[in-house]
Write a protein that holds these residues in place. Structure first.
Motif, PDB file in Angstrom:
ATOM      1  N   ALA A  35       0.823  -1.204   0.000  1.00  0.00           N
ATOM      2  CA  ALA A  35       0.000   0.000   0.000  1.00  0.00           C
ATOM      3  C   ALA A  35       0.858   1.255   0.000  1.00  0.00           C
ATOM      4  CB  ALA A  35      -0.914   0.006   1.228  1.00  0.00           C
ATOM      5  N   PHE A  37       0.708   5.182   1.472  1.00  0.00           N
ATOM      6  CA  PHE A  37       0.122   6.162   2.366  1.00  0.00           C
ATOM      7  C   PHE A  37       0.870   7.472   2.175  1.00  0.00           C
ATOM      8  CE2 PHE A  37      -2.633   3.628   5.185  1.00  0.00           C
ATOM      9  CZ  PHE A  37      -2.236   2.350   4.831  1.00  0.00           C
ATOM     10  N   GLU A  46      -2.343   9.278   5.830  1.00  0.00           N
ATOM     11  CA  GLU A  46      -3.594   8.819   5.254  1.00  0.00           C
ATOM     12  C   GLU A  46      -3.351   7.799   4.147  1.00  0.00           C
ATOM     13  OE1 GLU A  46      -5.862  11.838   3.260  1.00  0.00           O
ATOM     14  OE2 GLU A  46      -4.239  12.356   1.884  1.00  0.00           O
ATOM     15  N   PHE A  47      -4.343   6.972   3.955  1.00  0.00           N
ATOM     16  CA  PHE A  47      -4.312   5.931   2.927  1.00  0.00           C
ATOM     17  C   PHE A  47      -4.429   6.548   1.544  1.00  0.00           C
ATOM     18  CE2 PHE A  47      -5.034   1.890   1.022  1.00  0.00           C
ATOM     19  CZ  PHE A  47      -6.121   1.995   0.168  1.00  0.00           C
ATOM     20  N   TYR A  60      -8.408   2.487  -3.803  1.00  0.00           N
ATOM     21  CA  TYR A  60      -7.893   3.848  -3.728  1.00  0.00           C
ATOM     22  C   TYR A  60      -8.781   4.681  -2.822  1.00  0.00           C
ATOM     23  CZ  TYR A  60      -5.556   2.491  -8.081  1.00  0.00           C
ATOM     24  OH  TYR A  60      -4.807   1.850  -9.039  1.00  0.00           O
ATOM     25  N   THR A  61      -8.175   5.687  -2.244  1.00  0.00           N
ATOM     26  CA  THR A  61      -8.989   6.679  -1.567  1.00  0.00           C
ATOM     27  C   THR A  61      -9.656   7.547  -2.626  1.00  0.00           C
ATOM     28  OG1 THR A  61      -8.975   8.301   0.217  1.00  0.00           O
ATOM     29  CG2 THR A  61      -7.180   8.431  -1.369  1.00  0.00           C
ATOM     30  N   TYR A 103      -6.954  -0.253   3.774  1.00  0.00           N
ATOM     31  CA  TYR A 103      -6.668   1.121   4.170  1.00  0.00           C
ATOM     32  C   TYR A 103      -6.233   1.270   5.620  1.00  0.00           C
ATOM     33  CZ  TYR A 103     -11.338   0.625   6.122  1.00  0.00           C
ATOM     34  OH  TYR A 103     -12.425   0.186   6.816  1.00  0.00           O
ATOM     35  N   GLN A 105      -3.832   1.421   8.247  1.00  0.00           N
ATOM     36  CA  GLN A 105      -2.380   1.491   8.365  1.00  0.00           C
ATOM     37  C   GLN A 105      -1.869   0.741   9.574  1.00  0.00           C
ATOM     38  OE1 GLN A 105      -0.545   5.323   9.536  1.00  0.00           O
ATOM     39  NE2 GLN A 105      -2.622   6.182   9.395  1.00  0.00           N
TER      40      GLN A 105
END
Length: 121
Positions: A35, A37, A46-47, A60-61, A103, A105
Motif C-alpha cells: 500500500a 500512504f 492517510e491511505f 484507492y482513496t 486502508y 495502516q
C-alpha cells in the motif's frame, strides 16, 4: 522481515505526472498486500491506495481515484504509484507499506522511509 525503499519523489508543477517506486526485499515480500500512504505537514498519515499480492485487487482513496494507479511487478519486487494530474493538495511524504490489508495502516507491519512529493501551483 521485509525492507522497503521508496524513490521517485520530487518537485513538480500542478497538472504534472510522477511515478513513485517501492522496492521490496526480504523473505516472501511478494506475498504481501502493498500500500501507499501519505502524510502532509501537520496532518495524520492517510491511505492512498493498496494492491493485493497478485495485483488483481486494488483500492484507492476517493481523492486520487481516476488520477493515481497502483501496480506491482513481483518479479522485480517493486510496487509503483503512477500519479497524474497532480494538485498542490497531493504534497506530502509518501510511504510504502507491506504486510497489511486495505486502508488500515495499523495492520501494516513494514514501512519504508518515505519519499517527498511537492506540487507547486
Amino acid at each position: 522481515q521485509v525492507q522497503l525503499v521508496e524513490s521517485g519523489g520530487g518537485l513538480v508543477q500542478a497538472g504534472a505526472s510522477l511515478r513513485l517506486s517501492c522496492a521490496a526485499s526480504g523473505r516472501n515480500s511478494w506475498t504481501y498486500w502493498m500500500a501507499w500512504f501519505r502524510q502532509a505537514p501537520g496532518k495524520d498519515r492517510e491511505f492512498v491506495g493498496a494492491i493485493s499480492e497478485g495485483g488483481d485487487s486494488v483500492d484507492y482513496t476517493d481523492s486520487v481515484k481516476d488520477r493515481f494507479t497502483i501496480s506491482r511487478d513481483n518479479a522485480k519486487g517493486t510496487v509503483y504509484l503512477q500519479m497524474g494530474s497532480l494538485e498542490p493538495e497531493d504534497t506530502a511524504v509518501y510511504y510504502c507499506g507491506a504486510g497489511g490489508l486495505g486502508y488500515d495502516q495499523r495492520s501494516y507491519d513494514f514501512w519504508g522511509q518515505g519519499t517527498q512529493v511537492t506540487v507547486s501551483s
